[in-house]
Design an enzyme around this catalytic site. Structure first.
Site, PDB file in Angstrom:
ATOM      1  N   LEU A 154       0.825  -1.215   0.000  1.00 52.70           N
ATOM      2  CA  LEU A 154       0.000   0.000   0.000  1.00 52.70           C
ATOM      3  C   LEU A 154       0.856   1.260   0.000  1.00 52.70           C
ATOM      4  CD1 LEU A 154      -2.919  -0.964   2.399  1.00 52.70           C
ATOM      5  CD2 LEU A 154      -2.904  -0.887  -0.084  1.00 52.70           C
ATOM      6  N   HIS A 188      -1.074  -8.557   0.042  1.00 57.12           N
ATOM      7  CA  HIS A 188      -0.739  -7.575  -0.990  1.00 57.12           C
ATOM      8  C   HIS A 188      -1.747  -7.570  -2.151  1.00 57.12           C
ATOM      9  CE1 HIS A 188       2.823  -7.465   1.312  1.00 57.12           C
ATOM     10  NE2 HIS A 188       3.504  -8.404   0.695  1.00 57.12           N
TER      11      HIS A 188
HETATM   12  C1  BG6 Z   1       6.803  -9.836   1.316  1.00 57.09           C
HETATM   13  C2  BG6 Z   1       6.807 -11.330   1.189  1.00 57.09           C
HETATM   14  O1  BG6 Z   1       5.643  -9.413   1.942  1.00 57.09           O
HETATM   15  O2  BG6 Z   1       6.896  -9.243   0.033  1.00 57.09           O
HETATM   16  C3  BG6 Z   1       8.033 -11.802   0.422  1.00 57.09           C
HETATM   17  O3  BG6 Z   1       6.820 -11.914   2.493  1.00 57.09           O
HETATM   18  C4  BG6 Z   1       8.148 -11.065  -0.886  1.00 57.09           C
HETATM   19  O4  BG6 Z   1       7.941 -13.200   0.180  1.00 57.09           O
HETATM   20  C5  BG6 Z   1       8.082  -9.571  -0.655  1.00 57.09           C
HETATM   21  O5  BG6 Z   1       9.374 -11.427  -1.475  1.00 57.09           O
HETATM   22  C6  BG6 Z   1       8.095  -8.823  -1.968  1.00 57.09           C
HETATM   23  O6  BG6 Z   1       8.174  -7.454  -1.721  1.00 57.09           O
HETATM   24  P1  BG6 Z   1       8.799  -6.481  -2.797  1.00 57.09           P
HETATM   25  O7  BG6 Z   1       8.653  -5.146  -2.163  1.00 57.09           O
HETATM   26  O8  BG6 Z   1      10.215  -6.899  -2.976  1.00 57.09           O
HETATM   27  O9  BG6 Z   1       7.995  -6.661  -4.044  1.00 57.09           O
END
Ligand code: BG6
EC number: 1.1.1.47
Length: 787
Positions: free
Chosen positions: A203, A264
């Site tokens: 977010l 997410h």
């Molecule tokens: C996290 C997950 O919430 O988000 C991870 O636990 C994932 O598994 C990560 O790799 C990805 O975040 P970003 O910001 O790198 O896209």
């Protein structure tokens, strides 16, 4: 209620913001990975943005480590702080120096440590002649540590009355609905709802945070477009190249759906799908609309998802968790889920959610693809990207990474020129040769943030400014778990498809959707083994006899196809001869696949001349998910065009009560049948058979319905809901055709038993099914018939 609470919280926020005083920020887990990677930088940015505006700050890095060692680790974490490009290196050094002076490590382990922290803050505030505005506690610690920390903060670290407390929590917020509820109520015993900020860092990603403002700023154009009439589908995608190595103990417990889809991707889904509040800066309105979007989500079935697991995963789990060599994990590292939203805006629009590790690229985006109904008479050579209605029309919120490498908002030029605020978004220069979603970049109006900011910096600023719409409230969290938990339960024993990882995945993880179901596009390559279990194609539909009536047996898919075709043939014949087709259908789980087959594969079915009746019903409101009518509605009626006046649900809910004798529901249904169905003889009755030999809702030893004159009866089921309404055996036996559908291994024993018994409806009601002059046909899958 929610509105009132939110308004009060907001008022508190405004007052607190206006009175500029001292703010203490306590980062718990100050030497951990997240702190090192994002949180210290985010706090530094907050300091840069806010320090000049009247507040004073102190930053307390905290962990369990002893003071000296902890301070060293924290200093290391603070080494990499950076300023934005527009700050000169010497000024940046100066700012960093100030920040470091304000940041100190402290061990927070015991209740006394928290008391000391509280005393120190109070002393500092008094000593420096400051006024305390509030405290932020950031929990960058595993959830098992939450309760102790929360208790200590609540009992000894609350600021003086009038100053605010904000606690920031990181996921995981539970493992399923129940555990999330328990965690929420535990935290709720220490903190008020408005004090809690549950982080979903997506977010804070700029492209995600832009979804609502974009919808708002382009409201005029989007009002007409953002709906089922114009949107073909929505893709919400989060692909990663990394795998779960080093995180196996977390990942093995959570898997991809809990790790990224439940939070997410679901959050993004609600931002796209929710009704747009009039005022998107009202946290209360945004959160309320979000909850409404959750309520409209259609429940997920096992077939709504496909699962994968990269090949090296089980080995990593064996190694990191010291599992035996034989251990094979079932945890998915890739998932595709098809979501439908049952409201007038989105009905019928597929929302596809995908997330996975060890994939060929790292990229995240939300893609809204519009329907294209145009025909262009001119040759393709002359199509201009901003004019031709024949080119694809899409809006993409590109979260980051991938070919573009930065957050971007893309709008096809042939759709409309969007408005984005120029102080924060600028046009992306063309990159010849770069193609995105099937079109060159030059086909889009493309905008990127003027200043790129990482998600945690944005969220820390929102916490400071009390912008609660960027965080997950308890209601929001639980609504999401209510949605995901049944799917997670149903998939617990599902074997994920193995994939090699990276570019080698080829098309192995491609999938397709139809009729609410997802399936991989390519069949899994099965190694032929000697003596292996026979495959469906090894068998044909077999015809035999069962209880002296025709029996059709096959693998489930073929059996359902055959039954659906037979029903269609009977329907056509009835309509040809009598002008109508009266079909009585059973509920329960076996006919669902049949309903879906009829809905998706039988386009010439004479629905306009078909009357649908219920064989039996549970005494629950018709809108209850347990109602047989609800199953019929979800899997058949909403997909076909049966005239309303031809649909005959059983009247189990009259005068606001369920199946009361005095309401004469059974008699009413019987009179409707007598009035509309010639000789009360249905053209086809579809029955099932229970493991106790019941059929319709006629159970062994039932005092009603097994004989006598009544056409429709009230009965009692040994299982909940106990009260039922059912067609009687005498009425069923007047039908021109009766089909009995029996599926699954659990029916094997009763199938064997019933094959040997005579006419004993009191003991086995199914044995009383003997159409007077009609035909009885048994449809059994191999598992029910052969075991
Ligand atoms: C996290 C997950 O919430 O988000 C991870 O636990 C994932 O598994 C990560 O790799 C990805 O975040 P970003 O910001 O790198 O896209």
């Amino acid at each position: 209620m929610l509105m009132v609470a939110m308004c009060l919280a907001l008022l508190g926020c405004l007052q607190a913001q206006e009175s500029k005083g001292h703010v203490s920020i306590i980062l718990l887990g100050a030497t951990g990975d997240l702190a090192k990677k994002y949180l210290w930088q985010g706090l530094f940015q907050l300091y840069l943005d806010e320090a000049g505006k009247g507040h004073s700050f102190s930053f307390h890095g905290a962990a369990l480590t002893a003071p000296q060692q902890g301070q060293k680790l924290m200093d290391k974490a603070l080494e990499s702080l950076a300023c934005s490009k527009d700050v000169t290196p010497s000024h940046c050094d100066e700012l960093k120096g100030q920040f470091l002076q304000l940041s100190q490590y402290r061990q927070l382990k015991t209740a006394e440590d928290y008391e000391t922290l509280n005393r120190d803050i109070e002393t500092q505030v008094q000593r420096d002649g400051l006024w305390e505005a509030g405290r932020i506690f950031y929990f960058s610690v595993p959830p098992f540590a939450y309760a102790d920390i929360a208790r200590n903060i609540n009992s000894s670290c609350r600021p003086r009355p009038g100053a605010w407390l904000r606690v920031v929590l990181e996921k995981p917020f539970g493992h399923d609905h129940l555990s999330a509820q328990q965690l929420a109520s535990e935290l709720g015993s220490f903190f008020q709802e408005e004090e809690m900020y549950r982080v979903d860092h997506y977010l804070g990603k700029q492209a995600v945070a832009q979804i609502l403002p974009f919808r708002d700023q382009n409201r005029k154009v989007l009002d007409g477009l953002w709906n089922r009439h114009h949107v073909e589908r929505v893709e919400i995608i989060m692909k990663e190249t990394v795998d779960a190595e080093g995180r196996a103990s977390f990942y093995e417990e959570y898997g991809v759906i809990r790790d990224t889809l439940q939070n997410h991707l679901t959050e993004i889904l609600t931002l796209v799908a929710m009704e747009l509040p009039h005022n998107i800066s009202s946290s209360a309105a945004v959160l309320q609309h979000k909850l409404q979007a959750f309520q409209a989500l259609r429940g997920l079935q096992k077939s709504s998802a496909i699962l994968g697991q990269y090949q090296a995963y089980s080995g990593q789990v064996r190694q990191e968790l010291q599992k035996p060599d034989s251990f094979q994990s079932l945890t998915p590292t890739f998932a595709g889920v098809l979501v439908h939203i049952d409201n007038l805006r989105w009905e019928g629009v597929p929302f596809i959610l995908v997330s996975g590790k060890a994939l060929d690229e790292r990229v995240g985006y939300v893609r809204i693809l519009f329907k294209n109904r145009a025909y262009c008479a001119q040759s393709e050579r002359h199509w201009a990207s901003e004019q031709s209605r024949c080119l694809p029309q899409q809006i993409v919120f590109y979260i980051g990474h991938g070919e573009l490498g930065h957050p971007t908002v893309l709008v096809s030029q042939n759709l409309f020129k969007p408005y984005l605020p120029t102080q924060s978004w600028e046009e992306v220069p063309d990159q010849p040769g770069l193609r995105l979603f099937g079109r060159p970049l030059s086909d889009y109006y493309a905008y990127r943030p003027v200043r790129e900011q990482d998600a945690y910096s944005t969220l820390l600023s929102h916490i400071f400014h009390c912008r609660k719409e960027s965080f997950i409230t308890t209601e929001n969290l639980l609504a999401s778990w209510v949605f995901w938990t049944p799917l997670l339960d149903s998939l617990a024993l599902e074997v994920p498809r193995l994939y090699p990882g990276g570019a080698e995945n080829g098309h192995l993880l491609d999938f397709e959707f139809s009729g609410g179901q997802l399936s991989f596009s390519q069949p899994e390559v099965l190694m032929p083994e000697l003596g292996s279990v026979p495959k469906p194609s090894d068998f044909q539909v077999l015809r035999a006899q069962y209880r002296e009536s025709p029996l059709i047996t096959a693998w489930p898919e073929e059996l359902i196809s055959k039954l659906a075709s037979d029903i269609e043939a009977t329907a056509e014949q009835s309509v040809r001869r009598f002008g109508t087709f009266h079909l009585a259908l059973s509920g329960g789980s076996s006919p669902i696949a049949l309903f879906q087959q009829l809905a998706t594969g039988h386009y010439s079915f004479p629905w306009a001349h078909t009357h649908l009746w219920l064989v039996d019903e549970r005494c629950v409101p018709l809108s209850d998910p347990e109602s047989n009518f609800q199953g019929l509605q979800a899997h058949l009626l909403q997909h076909v065009r049966v005239p309303y006046y031809n649909i005959h649900p059983m009247p189990v809910h009259l005068h606001q009560r369920l199946c009361a004798e005095e309401d004469q529901g059974a008699q009413t249904y019987a009179s409707d049948i007598s009035a509309l169905v010639a000789n009360s003889s249905f053209d086809l009755v579809l029955l099932g058979m229970g493991t106790d030999g019941h059929t319709a809702s006629l159970f062994p030893q039932s005092p009603t319905g097994l004989d006598g004159d009544q056409l429709v009866v009230l009965t009692e089921s040994p299982l909940r809901p106990h009260q039922r309404m059912s067609l009687s055996l005498p009425l069923i036996n007047r039908a021109k055709k009766v089909a009995v559908l029996v599926m699954g291994r659990t029916k094997r024993e009763i199938t064997m038993l019933v094959s040997r018994v005579g006419h004993e409806p009191k003991k086995w009601p199914i044995s009383g099914v003997l159409p007077l002059s009609g035909q009885l046909v048994w449809y059994m899958d191999y598992e029910a018939f052969l075991g």
